[in-house]
Write an enzyme that holds these catalytic residues in place. Sequence first.
Site, short mmCIF file in Angstrom:
data_model
loop_
_atom_site.label_atom_id
_atom_site.label_comp_id
_atom_site.label_asym_id
_atom_site.label_seq_id
_atom_site.Cartn_x
_atom_site.Cartn_y
_atom_site.Cartn_z
N ASP A 114 18.23 16.67 40.79
CA ASP A 114 18.44 17.75 41.76
C ASP A 114 18.08 17.29 43.18
O ASP A 114 17.42 16.27 43.38
CB ASP A 114 17.56 18.95 41.41
CG ASP A 114 18.08 19.70 40.18
OD1 ASP A 114 19.02 19.19 39.52
OD2 ASP A 114 17.54 20.78 39.88
N HIS A 267 14.43 14.62 40.06
CA HIS A 267 14.83 14.84 41.45
C HIS A 267 15.16 13.52 42.12
O HIS A 267 14.58 12.47 41.77
CB HIS A 267 13.72 15.56 42.21
CG HIS A 267 13.48 16.96 41.72
ND1 HIS A 267 12.65 17.23 40.64
CD2 HIS A 267 13.99 18.16 42.13
CE1 HIS A 267 12.65 18.54 40.41
NE2 HIS A 267 13.46 19.13 41.29
#
Length: 303
Positions: A114, A267
């Site tokens: 993400d 991430h």
Amino acid sequence: MSMTTRRKYRLNKKGKVALIFLVIMLIILTYFTWALVSNKKVEAVNSNLLKTNSTNYEKPSKELVDKSIPEKSDKTSEIALPNEEKVTSTIEESESKEAEMPMETGKIVYLTFDDGPHPIASKEILNLLDQYEAKATFFMLEPNMKRNKEVVKNMKEKGHTLGVHGVTHDVSKVYKSPENFVNEMNHAIDSIHEISGIDTHLVRAPYGSKPYITSKFKEASDNDNFILWDWNVDSRDWQLTNGDFVENTITQVNQLVGKEPIVILLHEKETTSAHLEELLQYLTSNGFKMREIHESMIPVQFK
Ligand SMILES: [Zn+2]
């Protein structure tokens, strides 16, 4: 005298006949006794041979015993040994095949990244994924995509899946209303299309679908055909920046084997790319395949 001698002679003759008969009987008896004893010896020798061969405990019939025992036992050992070897080798083969089977089919993880793309971390992540023949899914923010267009193109070329994560990543803005949420996602979807030509419906709601995606948000999301993907493994890489997220991820992944799909939240951060190889190494050496999400899949969503 003559009568008595004759009688004696006759008697003697009868006696001789009886004696001869007796001797013959004795010879026959001796022969049978010998035959019986020698037969038992043969049987005993044979059964010993068979026991040492340990291939066949079945008692052989007398016919087989009478036909040269050593040859028979040699034959059984000759035949039995290659057979045994064949049997063990096929067992080994089937065991190794069984061990390989889960590697081929069962253990698949879906790495999802993400908040990217990131000018440094993304390139490192993409290189590592290449090295480990891994595919992943990227849920990206519109401003970061516009700043790192080459990275977005690179992701597409390498066969990864591209999805969106919105524009602001700010709870007060993206979840202000269902319209705000849908607008942010559509802006990001348009950016992916402009940069890469890809039309995506894959959406990861910032902070996940709980508690923000209420029924009204879900309705608006469904109207625009978004496919919402949450996760079931939270690496906490944003928090465990010293690399401890790897161990945290591995523990959760192993708890989910057999309850696939396994979707890992990561991430696009430098502290993540710095330790990502440890995770990829573990997954690879433990038979996991790392695949990209497809729109045809049933999405993992918080319940
Ligand atoms: Zn995020």
